[in-house]
Design a protein around this motif. Sequence first.
Motif, PDB file in Angstrom:
ATOM      1  N   LEU A   9     -26.090  56.956 -82.504  1.00  0.00           N
ATOM      2  CA  LEU A   9     -27.342  58.470 -82.212  1.00  0.00           C
ATOM      3  C   LEU A   9     -25.919  59.403 -82.762  1.00  0.00           C
ATOM      4  CD1 LEU A   9     -28.462  59.866 -79.839  1.00  0.00           C
ATOM      5  CD2 LEU A   9     -27.607  60.603 -78.188  1.00  0.00           C
ATOM      6  N   THR A  10     -27.123  60.274 -83.214  1.00  0.00           N
ATOM      7  CA  THR A  10     -26.842  61.155 -84.419  1.00  0.00           C
ATOM      8  C   THR A  10     -28.257  62.193 -84.512  1.00  0.00           C
ATOM      9  OG1 THR A  10     -26.102  61.791 -86.399  1.00  0.00           O
ATOM     10  CG2 THR A  10     -27.885  60.416 -86.590  1.00  0.00           C
ATOM     11  N   GLY A  11     -27.974  63.165 -84.943  1.00  0.00           N
ATOM     12  CA  GLY A  11     -29.225  63.949 -85.216  1.00  0.00           C
ATOM     13  C   GLY A  11     -27.874  65.834 -85.690  1.00  0.00           C
ATOM     14  N   PHE A  12     -28.948  66.122 -86.211  1.00  0.00           N
ATOM     15  CA  PHE A  12     -28.636  67.488 -86.766  1.00  0.00           C
ATOM     16  C   PHE A  12     -27.866  68.883 -85.281  1.00  0.00           C
ATOM     17  CE2 PHE A  12     -28.169  71.981 -88.886  1.00  0.00           C
ATOM     18  CZ  PHE A  12     -27.412  71.009 -89.863  1.00  0.00           C
ATOM     19  N   LEU A  13     -27.038  69.062 -85.840  1.00  0.00           N
ATOM     20  CA  LEU A  13     -26.594  70.418 -85.073  1.00  0.00           C
ATOM     21  C   LEU A  13     -28.134  71.389 -84.048  1.00  0.00           C
ATOM     22  CD1 LEU A  13     -24.135  72.680 -87.008  1.00  0.00           C
ATOM     23  CD2 LEU A  13     -24.000  71.404 -85.165  1.00  0.00           C
ATOM     24  N   GLY A  14     -28.410  71.050 -82.876  1.00  0.00           N
ATOM     25  CA  GLY A  14     -29.195  71.857 -82.342  1.00  0.00           C
ATOM     26  C   GLY A  14     -30.484  70.889 -82.185  1.00  0.00           C
ATOM     27  N   SER A  15     -30.266  69.185 -82.244  1.00  0.00           N
ATOM     28  CA  SER A  15     -31.430  69.218 -81.741  1.00  0.00           C
ATOM     29  C   SER A  15     -31.646  68.437 -81.060  1.00  0.00           C
ATOM     30  CB  SER A  15     -31.613  67.790 -83.643  1.00  0.00           C
ATOM     31  OG  SER A  15     -30.555  67.037 -83.000  1.00  0.00           O
ATOM     32  N   GLY A  16     -30.818  68.495 -79.681  1.00  0.00           N
ATOM     33  CA  GLY A  16     -31.010  67.655 -79.005  1.00  0.00           C
ATOM     34  C   GLY A  16     -30.978  65.803 -78.837  1.00  0.00           C
ATOM     35  N   LYS A  17     -29.710  66.232 -78.904  1.00  0.00           N
ATOM     36  CA  LYS A  17     -28.583  64.694 -78.779  1.00  0.00           C
ATOM     37  C   LYS A  17     -28.316  65.126 -77.614  1.00  0.00           C
ATOM     38  CE  LYS A  17     -25.091  65.071 -81.943  1.00  0.00           C
ATOM     39  NZ  LYS A  17     -25.526  66.711 -82.905  1.00  0.00           N
ATOM     40  N   ARG A  94     -22.392  47.489 -72.913  1.00  0.00           N
ATOM     41  CA  ARG A  94     -23.188  48.350 -74.076  1.00  0.00           C
ATOM     42  C   ARG A  94     -22.089  49.188 -74.295  1.00  0.00           C
ATOM     43  NH1 ARG A  94     -26.663  49.200 -70.309  1.00  0.00           N
ATOM     44  NH2 ARG A  94     -28.245  46.833 -70.156  1.00  0.00           N
ATOM     45  N   MET A  95     -22.761  49.537 -76.210  1.00  0.00           N
ATOM     46  CA  MET A  95     -21.959  51.161 -76.176  1.00  0.00           C
ATOM     47  C   MET A  95     -22.556  52.045 -77.199  1.00  0.00           C
ATOM     48  SD  MET A  95     -18.385  48.887 -78.139  1.00  0.00           S
ATOM     49  CE  MET A  95     -17.490  50.742 -77.856  1.00  0.00           C
ATOM     50  N   VAL A  96     -22.324  53.296 -76.979  1.00  0.00           N
ATOM     51  CA  VAL A  96     -23.051  54.343 -77.718  1.00  0.00           C
ATOM     52  C   VAL A  96     -21.823  55.069 -78.860  1.00  0.00           C
ATOM     53  CG1 VAL A  96     -23.132  55.660 -75.714  1.00  0.00           C
ATOM     54  CG2 VAL A  96     -24.838  56.540 -78.081  1.00  0.00           C
ATOM     55  N   ILE A  97     -22.604  55.232 -79.620  1.00  0.00           N
ATOM     56  CA  ILE A  97     -21.423  56.568 -80.092  1.00  0.00           C
ATOM     57  C   ILE A  97     -22.270  57.649 -80.372  1.00  0.00           C
ATOM     58  CG2 ILE A  97     -19.909  57.566 -82.343  1.00  0.00           C
ATOM     59  CD1 ILE A  97     -19.255  54.126 -82.731  1.00  0.00           C
ATOM     60  N   GLU A  98     -21.672  58.952 -80.294  1.00  0.00           N
ATOM     61  CA  GLU A  98     -22.264  59.601 -80.434  1.00  0.00           C
ATOM     62  C   GLU A  98     -21.997  60.940 -81.047  1.00  0.00           C
ATOM     63  OE1 GLU A  98     -23.154  64.407 -79.790  1.00  0.00           O
ATOM     64  OE2 GLU A  98     -21.538  63.480 -80.221  1.00  0.00           O
ATOM     65  N   THR A  99     -22.607  61.650 -82.275  1.00  0.00           N
ATOM     66  CA  THR A  99     -22.169  62.315 -83.689  1.00  0.00           C
ATOM     67  C   THR A  99     -22.032  63.130 -83.807  1.00  0.00           C
ATOM     68  OG1 THR A  99     -23.576  61.985 -85.282  1.00  0.00           O
ATOM     69  CG2 THR A  99     -23.284  59.913 -85.365  1.00  0.00           C
ATOM     70  N   THR A 100     -20.631  64.169 -84.253  1.00  0.00           N
ATOM     71  CA  THR A 100     -20.779  65.516 -84.619  1.00  0.00           C
ATOM     72  C   THR A 100     -22.973  65.612 -85.071  1.00  0.00           C
ATOM     73  OG1 THR A 100     -19.854  65.789 -85.917  1.00  0.00           O
ATOM     74  CG2 THR A 100     -18.599  65.642 -84.649  1.00  0.00           C
ATOM     75  N   GLY A 101     -22.531  66.674 -85.260  1.00  0.00           N
ATOM     76  CA  GLY A 101     -24.131  67.687 -85.861  1.00  0.00           C
ATOM     77  C   GLY A 101     -24.375  67.442 -87.313  1.00  0.00           C
ATOM     78  N   ALA A 125     -27.470  48.007 -82.317  1.00  0.00           N
ATOM     79  CA  ALA A 125     -27.771  47.954 -81.439  1.00  0.00           C
ATOM     80  C   ALA A 125     -29.016  48.909 -82.603  1.00  0.00           C
ATOM     81  CB  ALA A 125     -28.359  48.200 -80.682  1.00  0.00           C
ATOM     82  N   GLY A 126     -28.940  49.800 -83.470  1.00  0.00           N
ATOM     83  CA  GLY A 126     -29.280  50.503 -84.363  1.00  0.00           C
ATOM     84  C   GLY A 126     -28.872  52.116 -84.098  1.00  0.00           C
ATOM     85  N   VAL A 127     -29.757  53.060 -84.932  1.00  0.00           N
ATOM     86  CA  VAL A 127     -29.598  53.986 -85.193  1.00  0.00           C
ATOM     87  C   VAL A 127     -30.342  55.411 -85.276  1.00  0.00           C
ATOM     88  CG1 VAL A 127     -29.011  56.433 -86.485  1.00  0.00           C
ATOM     89  CG2 VAL A 127     -27.702  53.542 -87.595  1.00  0.00           C
ATOM     90  N   VAL A 128     -30.006  56.020 -84.125  1.00  0.00           N
ATOM     91  CA  VAL A 128     -30.831  56.866 -82.873  1.00  0.00           C
ATOM     92  C   VAL A 128     -30.675  58.366 -83.864  1.00  0.00           C
ATOM     93  CG1 VAL A 128     -32.623  58.073 -81.060  1.00  0.00           C
ATOM     94  CG2 VAL A 128     -31.324  55.018 -81.640  1.00  0.00           C
ATOM     95  N   THR A 129     -31.794  58.872 -84.563  1.00  0.00           N
ATOM     96  CA  THR A 129     -31.503  60.779 -84.607  1.00  0.00           C
ATOM     97  C   THR A 129     -33.004  61.480 -84.319  1.00  0.00           C
ATOM     98  OG1 THR A 129     -30.727  59.460 -87.219  1.00  0.00           O
ATOM     99  CG2 THR A 129     -31.670  62.225 -86.701  1.00  0.00           C
TER     100      THR A 129
END
Length: 325
Positions: A9-17, A94-101, A125-129
Amino acid sequence: MTRLPLTVLTGFLGSGKTTLLQRAVRLPALSDTAVLVNELGAIGLDHHLVETVDGPLLELPGGCLCCAVREDLAASLRDLLERRAAGSVRPFRRMVIETTGLADPAPILYTLGADPMLDAEIALAGVVTTIDAVAGSATLTRFAEAARQAAVADRLVLTKTDLAAPGAALLERLDALNREAARAPASGDPARLLFDPAPVRRAPPAAEAHHSHGVTAYTIALPRPVGRLDFAKALGALAGRHGEDLLRVKGLVGFADRPDRPAVIQGAQHAIYDPVWLDAWPDGTRASWLVFIVHAIPLAAILEAFAFAGAQPWDQPAVPQSATA
């Protein structure tokens, strides 16, 4: 052995991830999930934590396990898997990795494929942005990190759509970066947004290269029968020569010895994951294709690497020769 599905799970700063992740960890349906975050404080989950399980492991209200990744991602993943095998933590499925923004997801994807233990036990399983519907267009234009996060995604989750509908400029930017990714509003079921597999398409709807912040996406077709060894050599050589500039490769390939069951191919940077076999071709169309998301790699180099399979820029879906072999 069935490998554990893992979502990045990724996404830029403030994007709502963070908001999406918070909604997910409260769901009873995701209580058998392990969540890894870069820093516990970074995702704002601290005030929701209710129980310390063991050292750095914490249990969230919905029952999810959560741990911090402060240095070595591979070591953190291996430690968590070893604890699971030893029965020292409650089992998770299952697992999820949350990245920094500001993270580039490509090195994370590389880590998953480069470590033999992780590759044997974890399946991407995939990349969610997450994409901000209000500020997303300006963010994608201004920040290369945001563009890379969108470019490697399997699913783009549009956030803040209650404040504004995604504008034409944003949709055009997403088309230019990654028009093949599935798109969904963040208001949907977070379990499905994070863990439902992205649809396997025959190929993106257009063949032209797309450029943004030096990131380019190419789609190629492989119309000739493909041998597994030749394919592995070609993709491995390309990854070896271009390393970190090969941000991601994904696609659907029919190999000559198994023409009725295509393989989902994924890789990032130097690492190529084991193929995942489908039961049948989507839509019944046997067309092998690969998408390359790259930085500073010319299309000619990719076509040359796969010349043995008659590689060509994707134009129209066509029945390859392997379909009649």
